[in-house]
Scaffold this motif. Structure first.
Motif, PDB file in Angstrom:
ATOM      1  N   GLN A   1       0.825  -1.201   0.000  1.00 16.75           N
ATOM      2  CA  GLN A   1       0.000   0.000   0.000  1.00 16.75           C
ATOM      3  C   GLN A   1       0.861   1.254   0.000  1.00 16.75           C
TER       4      GLN A   1
ATOM      5  N   PHE B   1      -3.592  -0.551   6.461  1.00 14.68           N
ATOM      6  CA  PHE B   1      -3.619  -1.620   5.462  1.00 14.68           C
ATOM      7  C   PHE B   1      -4.487  -1.342   4.244  1.00 14.68           C
ATOM      8  N   ILE B   2      -5.514  -0.528   4.405  1.00 16.51           N
ATOM      9  CA  ILE B   2      -6.478  -0.424   3.318  1.00 16.51           C
ATOM     10  C   ILE B   2      -6.148   0.731   2.372  1.00 16.51           C
ATOM     11  N   LEU B   3      -5.835   1.876   2.950  1.00 15.78           N
ATOM     12  CA  LEU B   3      -5.591   3.053   2.115  1.00 15.78           C
ATOM     13  C   LEU B   3      -4.314   2.907   1.304  1.00 15.78           C
ATOM     14  N   ARG B   4      -4.360   3.451   0.113  1.00 11.83           N
ATOM     15  CA  ARG B   4      -3.121   3.484  -0.653  1.00 11.83           C
ATOM     16  C   ARG B   4      -2.382   4.757  -0.306  1.00 11.83           C
TER      17      ARG B   4
END
Lengths: 1129, 324
Positions: free
Chosen positions: A297, A425-428
């Protein structure tokens, strides 16, 4: 029989509860427990089902192995001869690394069946994840030791042999598998020394669902321990040919080459290490998957172009950290902890260590100080057991960036109030527009030769070489500690090396250019004068000055400063941080890299947004001027002597006085007339206020008149005052304000706060004996009262304070406001709401830290808006600097849940935005501002904008984000701009034919300013409100704000088009009195008349919106101001 | 016009009105529906029999509009006046009388109301005639827009006029009459649009002396009312009524003079009490034990909350997949 059953029961009970609590306590505070649970969920979600995803891989591997084993041995031949023969026969280019092997070299190449096959990497460790970009199954093929000689570590000889060996395998597999798979060469992790063969099974038509496009990568390597480790030390120089100096000790160390070679022989050693750790430590595998996701990410990967730190490096580092025994100060992490904790430990480790500044050594073979000298060739993360520098593919910039990201994540993980999971973990976090304040593209296709000459000693390729040169220059120029860091981070992005077909030569990078990302330091970014070392008499000082002058060249000049210090100084011409940085970059790169035409070769991106609003650093001064004007206004009022009550406070409540207005405040006389700055005045508590809200409002008018008179008497000729009337609907609302217009051009609008009013309204709202509608009205007025007199002054303080703390907050707020206005949303959102959303980005900036420029801030606000799920999440802005407790937050979430329960369709409260001072969360979004439809539109627009930013990247013309799309509106009211302007010009002694009765009053008022009248002839009325604003307000009042027709418009001055959308929920309704809209009988009914009685009553009683009539009404109300009403189908 | 007879919805007759385009911005002929019925207020009024209830008035309607409209419908002389009755929670400008009623504190106004018989009527009526108009503040608009779809009560000359109007509406649908009723634009009505908004900018700043007069008039009337209320209260306190009861009113010997002070006193008392309680907290062992227990329970509760939250997140899929 139990002797004491009661006691037993009690014990058992307490044990049960205690255990649960203990378990809870063991995993840390609640927040990190949630984090662990969420991480587990993530692991579940990204885990690959190997059986279906990589179906057929095993079988393919076996077949490949068999066919490689079947290759016939070849007799040793001199390399030139062998290559010529091979290439003629198979039409395959042997992928030799640069420089190509000399034609006359004597050593021989041959082929024997590999000594060993093995499948390594994440395929065997089962740590692949669904979201990774390509799925490679790595098969290692060990070159038999007979083919190699010990001295092959010198002068690329091993790599020539390896390339030849690979080519032979490629030729065979091409024959065997060419029909069912695509074969190509590529570089292992972008390392130009190590070509590998990649075999991608051709996509068949009937690909089973869930199967991935995996590829098999065949990696030749050296037998373990074949090359003597002692020769491969980082300091050794192993490429000697082709150098100017042939003597051994003077030649430069070839650290990268050495590390690559060492790595070639260590595949199995690392495989073993990882397998062992996996067995010993249960959480290891999952921690690796978490690490892989985290790195991915953030744009990190094992590839050199991706920073050279990927999943493999993560796993190895984690395994090393887990090794028992203390090694050089790193305390070993216990094996027993779970995967999330392992992940956190790794983040902690990465946040502490910058491999490019201080070598990080595992094992006792070498001390860190010994390794220090190798730092100039790159970051050092040395595993002395296997004698490999694990970080050899990293550049100094990527080591710094990695540490920076780890630091940011660490601060996130220690912030127990924020959502820790998504940013981690989710956001780039690798999009340049979100990360860097400035991004430059150095186009090097023409300059490479000029800068580097024909020096090809760098094994990582010439673009890397250029990158590292640029980096060292820029780091010194921008991130020099002594000068005061202008930039916190300088990052270089090198283009990736593409794969190439077997029959071709290795391709050069497709994109020839370096990307340079720069992250400003908000403290120093706007500095236009750099103070260098003092020019003193001592030798050290002289040396320092010498080196400074050498670096900066002619730009460095001696200047005298206060306290008689004489310093080397740099004076820059630009004013904005961005321009300063660009100026310095162009100058210093031109000077040191001798790039003549740096203007054409270097493109800078990132200030498009600033230019859009012409944001300038000097804007702050204007805001401060306004603030100073306010202070003097406050003094003027406090100095009044005959006021019946004592002034307690005069508080500013407008965006202009908190650095947050789109347009700058007017402090000088301007053509468009003064724009008054809103303030509220409150007095010492007094029993003199009448005990009735209506009477209080009237008393306030008298009070304002008195203040106005007193001010005019105290400052004759310096100011004028006018009491103006609010467009109040009820006599219990605030009725009037006082405009104070100074001759200097600044104007203030004053409203009076009476504390008794609040008490009375509160009592009315709670009074059960009152009728319901009266109580409702009192509640509404109470909310308005609190907003105006309690929340707004506090809000002004909060935003002002935050603007001083974050220099880029003010421009970001202005940009975001402009965005809302451009998309005609600003009439639905309060300014305070927008400001707090922006503030949230600064206070909770994860996965980064607070933005240091308006453009990154803006991009991140859009990102937040696009991701904010306001249906279920309240927005909590901790304006008390971290003092909001968890239970406070919990209470706010509960409040949102309660709202949603009473009002699932979100007819009343849509967005909930709570602050520490205003925990109810509806002060800025109450009274259905915005409605659900509008909030959805905001989210949609933000999503589209984010998509655009993501796709277009740096080349995006930011103006495109501000172009409103008109096609979604059902109705467009085109206003007549000229008529609006005409309408704004109102003069006191101008007469309208329709206003005969007013003329008497006007004559009276003229006499008050007799002297002014004689001079100018016409005296403009105090402060004209923009007719477009009044029109919109009236229309909203008439049609109920979010009734049948919802209006959209931006800032009055700029937006000449009012958009309208028919509210879909109000199209057809059952007939009753007071529907709050203009309805007509349904078409169907009208046509068929009474025959339709069998349809039932309900059908008969429906009416539908009379659109034509409504538009006709609007046209009549708007008159000449509305040029044209456009109806879209 | 369809010849199927008059349109009705509920007990309303539908009166279609054609509004000719007067401005260029929307040059489309418009049909507006007015809904008319007999006025049947819940509380019967003397004028109910000769009044009509109209709803869905155009937002720019004025009395002049309706006067002209009814003249063309049933001839001149029938129409007496119109009262635009806004939604209940919406009262744009109240009459002076209402304003004063609202101004006087609820308790006082109740007193005044209950004992209004005892006041001398003639006197109060006198000053209302002269001074009441003065307490209203100047208007900020030359014309007020009605909220969309609002209603009005039209007072006609007599009860038979009501019949005639309803008949006339029904006649609109007969095939003979093909010209629909046209919405008038009476000349005496002040224009909307630019002049309207322009004058608004001027009217927002009424001359100071006008404001001063209005406010002065109001405060003198207001204080008069207050005095009256106080007097009545005082009288009631000392005088038993016919049944021999003494009404309890504010401002007695022991009661605090104003409600504010009462509240203040209550607050102080509560504060004292809570302070007392605080002093005794954590004093006994059982208190500590209970506190600990509560904390533990809290921890468990939060644990469960996390679980629940996770469950909710799981329902919304995609939350756990890293973005690409």
């Amino acid at each position: 029989m139990d002797s004491s059953p009661a006691k037993r029961r009690k014990l058992a009970h307490s044990h049960d509860g205690g255990e649960k609590a203990l378990q809870a306590a063991a995993t840390g505070v609640s927040r990190s427990r949630a984090f662990a649970l969420e991480a587990e969920e993530l692991l579940e979600e990204v885990r690959l089902d190997y059986a279906t995803a990589l179906e057929g891989a095993d079988e393919l591997l076996h077949r490949i192995k068999n066919s490689i084993e079947a290759i016939k041995s070849q007799e040793p031949l001199p390399i030139a001869q062998a290559v010529a023969k091979f290439e003629k026969k198979h039409k395959i280019k042997v992928p030799f690394p640069d420089p190509q092997p000399p034609q006359n070299s004597k050593y021989k190449v041959a082929f024997e069946k590999p000594a060993q096959f093995n499948v390594v990497g994440s395929y065997v460790s089962k740590t692949m994840v669904k979201t990774q970009k390509d799925f490679g199954v790595d098969m290692v093929v060990v070159i038999p030791p007979e083919l190699l000689q010990e001295k092959d570590y010198l002068d690329l000889r091993y790599f020539y042999k390896r390339a030849y060996y690979l080519a032979v395998i490629a030729a065979t597999l091409q024959k065997g598998f060419g029909s069912e798979a695509e074969l190509s060469f590529e570089y292992l992790n972008g390392n130009p020394l190590c070509p590998i063969l990649s075999l991608q099974p051709a996509a068949k038509g009937d690909k089973p669902k869930g199967r991935l496009d995996y590829k098999i990568r065949i990696i030749p390597c050296a037998p373990e321990g074949f090359f003597p480790r002692t020769k491969l030390q980082l300091g050794a120089s192993l490429i000697r040919k082709g150098r100017e100096t042939d003597s051994e000790d003077e030649s430069e160390p070839t650290a990268f080459y050495n590390s690559t070679l060492a790595g070639e022989g260590a595949f199995f050693a690392y495989l073993k290490l990882l397998r062992q750790t996996e067995r010993k430590c249960k959480g290891f595998k999952n921690a690796c998957i978490l690490g892989r996701t985290w790195l991915q990410q953030r744009g990190f990967g094992s590839d050199i172009s991706k920073g050279g730190f990927g999943h493999f490096e993560w796993a190895v580092l984690l395994a090393l950290v887990l090794q028992p025994g203390e090694s050089n100060g790193h305390k070993a992490v216990p094996m027993s902890i779970n995967s999330t904790q392992l992940f956190m430990a790794m983040i902690q480790f990465l946040a502490i260590n910058n491999f490019s500044e201080k070598p990080c050594v595992f094992g006792n073979a070498k001390t860190e100080s010994e390794m220090e000298e190798y730092l100039q060739s790159g970051p050092v993360l040395y595993d002395s057991t296997r004698q490999v520098n694990v970080a050899f593919k990293m550049g100094p910039w990527s080591a710094t960036l990695l540490q920076q990201h780890a630091k940011w994540t660490r601060s996130l993980l220690s912030d127990s109030t924020a959502d820790q999971f998504s940013p981690t973990f989710i956001l780039r976090a690798d999009l340049p527009s979100h990360t860097y304040d400035m991004f430059a593209h150095l186009n090097y296709s023409d300059i490479l030769v000029k800068v580097l000459g024909d020096d090809i000693s760098e094994s990582r390729g010439r673009s890397w070489q250029l990158g590292s040169k640029v980096y060292s220059v820029l780091k010194r120029a921008l991130a020099d500690k002594e000068l005061g860091e202008r930039a916190r981070l300088v990052h270089i992005q090198i283009p990736a090396l593409p794969k190439w077909a077997l029959t071709e030569k290795p391709k050069a990078q497709e994109k020839s250019g370096l990307d340079i990302g720069i992250l400003f330091d908000p403290l120093n970014m706007a500095r236009a004068v750099d103070r260098g070392p003092t020019a003193g008499p001592s030798i050290e000082e002289a040396e320092e000055c010498e080196s400074f002058r050498n670096f900066w060249g002619d730009r460095s000049e001696l200047r005298r400063f206060e306290r008689d210090t004489i310093r080397e100084t740099l004076i820059w011409k630009s004013t904005t941080p961005f321009d300063l940085c660009e100026e310095i970059m162009r100058y210093i790169l031109g000077r040191h890299l001798r790039i003549g035409n740096i203007e054409g070769d270097l493109d800078c991106y990132g200030n498009g947004l600033d230019a859009l609003l012409s944001l300038k650093p000097s804007d702050t001064t204007i805001y401060n001027d306004a603030k100073a004007a306010f202070s003097s206004f406050e003094r003027d009022i406090r100095d009044l002597e005959n006021l019946p009550l004592r002034v307690r406070q005069i508080a500013p409540i407008c965006p202009e006085l908190r650095h947050a207005s789109i347009k700058l405040p007017t402090v000088k006389p301007s053509k468009s007339g003064p724009r008054p700055l809103d303030c509220v005045i409150s007095f010492e508590a007094s029993g003199k206020w009448p005990e009735s809200v209506v009477a209080i409002q009237r008393t306030k008018i008298a009070f304002l008149l008195m203040i106005g008179n007193l001010l005019e008497q105290a400052k004759p000729g310096q100011l004028r005052t006018h009491v103006g009337m609010e467009d109040a609907e009820f006599d219990t609302e605030n009725l009037a304000f006082l405009d104070v217009i100074y001759v200097s051009g600044v104007a203030f609008r004053l409203r009076i706060h009476s504390d008794l009013e609040e008490t009375l309204l509160e009592r009315q709202a709670k009074d059960k004996t009152q009728e319901q509608y009266l109580r409702q009205r009192a509640t509404t007025h109470l909310a308005a009262f609190r907003r105006l007199y309690t929340n707004l002054p506090l809000h002004n303080q909060i935003i002002t304070r935050a603007c001083t703390r974050f220099p880029s907050l003010s421009p970001t707020i202005r940009l975001v406001k402009h965005w809302f206005s451009s998309h005609k949303l600003s009439c639905h959102f309060t300014a305070e709401f927008i400001e707090l959303v922006v503030l949230h980005i600064f206070l909770s900036p994860y996965p980064w830290d607070a933005p240091s420029s308006a453009s990154t801030g803006f991009a991140r606000v859009l990102l937040f808006l696009s991701r904010w799920d306001w249906r279920t999440e309240p927005l909590i802005v901790d304006t008390s600097s971290g003092e909001m407790s968890k239970s406070d937050r919990q209470a706010i979430s509960t409040r949102l849940e309660a709202w949603r329960k009473i009002d699932p369709n979100m007819n009343h409260t849509v967005l909930l935005l709570a602050t520490a001072q205003e925990p109810s969360g509806v002060a800025w979004t109450g009274t259905n501002k915005p409605s659900k439809m509008v909030a959805t539109r905001m989210t949609t627009l933000a999503r589209v904008a984010c998509q655009l930013i993501k796709e277009e990247g740096l080349t995006l013309d930011y103006r495109r984000l501000f172009v409103p799309s008109l096609k979604e509106y059902d109705v467009l009211l085109h206003l007549n701009v000229k008529a609006l302007k005409e309408c704004l010009r109102t003069f006191e002694n101008e007469k309208d034919e329709d206003d005969a009765e007013n003329s008497g009053r006007k004559n009276n008022s003229n006499s008050r300013f007799k002297n002014l009248d004689e001079r100018t002839g016409m005296e403009a009325l105090p402060v004209a409100e923009h007719p477009s604003d009044v029109l919109l307000r009236e229309l909203n009042r008439v049609y109920g704000g979010d009734g049948v027709l919802v209006f959209f418009r931006g800032a009055a001055e700029d937006d000449g088009i009012i958009g309208g959308v028919w509210n879909p929920g109000m199209e057809r309704r059952k007939w009753r009195i007071g529907l709050g809209g203009n309805y007509k009988l349904g078409e169907k009914r009208k046509g068929e008349g009474k025959e339709e009685e069998d349809q039932g009553e309900e059908e008969e009683e429906t009416v539908e919106v009379n659109r034509d009539a409504i538009l006709g009404e609007i046209a009549r109300v708007g008159g000449g101001l509305v040029e044209r009403i456009e109806v879209r189908s | 016009m369809p010849s199927t007879g008059p349109l009705k919805i509920g007990d309303f007759s539908v009166l279609p009105i054609s509004i000719p385009p007067v401005v260029t911005s929307y040059p489309k002929p418009i049909t507006h529906h007015l809904y008319v019925r007999r006025n049947t207020p819940k509380v019967p009024t003397p004028n109910a029999s000769r009044s009509l209830f109209v709803t869905n008035c155009p937002i720019d309607s004025t009395e002049a509009h309706f006067r002209t409209l009814f003249a063309s419908l049933v001839g001149a002389g029938r129409f007496e006046s119109i009262t635009f009755e806004s939604r209940k929670d919406y009262a744009h400008k109240s009459s002076p009388q209402q304003l004063l009623e609202a101004a006087v504190p609820a308790s006082a106004s109740r007193l005044l109301q209950a004992h209004s018989k005892k006041r001398k009527h003639s006197e109060s009526e006198d000053d209302s005639a002269a001074g009441l108009e003065a307490i209203l503040l100047p208007q900020t608009f030359t014309r007020h827009l009605l909220p969309s779809g609002s209603s009005a009560v039209i007072l006609l000359a007599d009860a038979s006029s009501v019949e005639q109007v309803l008949k006339a509406i029904a006649r609109q649908y007969s095939s003979k009459k093909s010209i629909p009723l046209i919405w008038p634009s009476p000349p005496q009505v002040k224009p909307l649009g630019a002049p309207w908004l322009k004058s608004h900018n001027r009217l927002r700043y009424p001359p100071a002396h006008v404001l001063q007069q209005s406010v002065d008039a109001f405060s003198s009337l207001f204080s008069q009312r207050e005095r009256e209320a106080a007097e009545i209260a005082k009288r009631l306190r000392s005088q038993p009524d016919e049944d021999g009861f003494v009404t309890v009113t504010r401002g007695g010997r022991n009661a605090p003079a104003s409600k504010n002070e009462a509240e203040e006193a209550k607050r102080k008392m509560l504060e004292r009490e809570s302070k007392k309680k605080e002093e005794l907290a954590n004093f006994y062992r059982f208190q500590l034990r209970e506190k600990k227990k509560a904390e533990q329970g809290e921890l468990l509760k939060r644990f469960d909350e996390d679980r629940k939250k996770l469950e909710a997140m799981r329902v919304k899929r995609g939350k756990f997949v890293p973005e690409t």
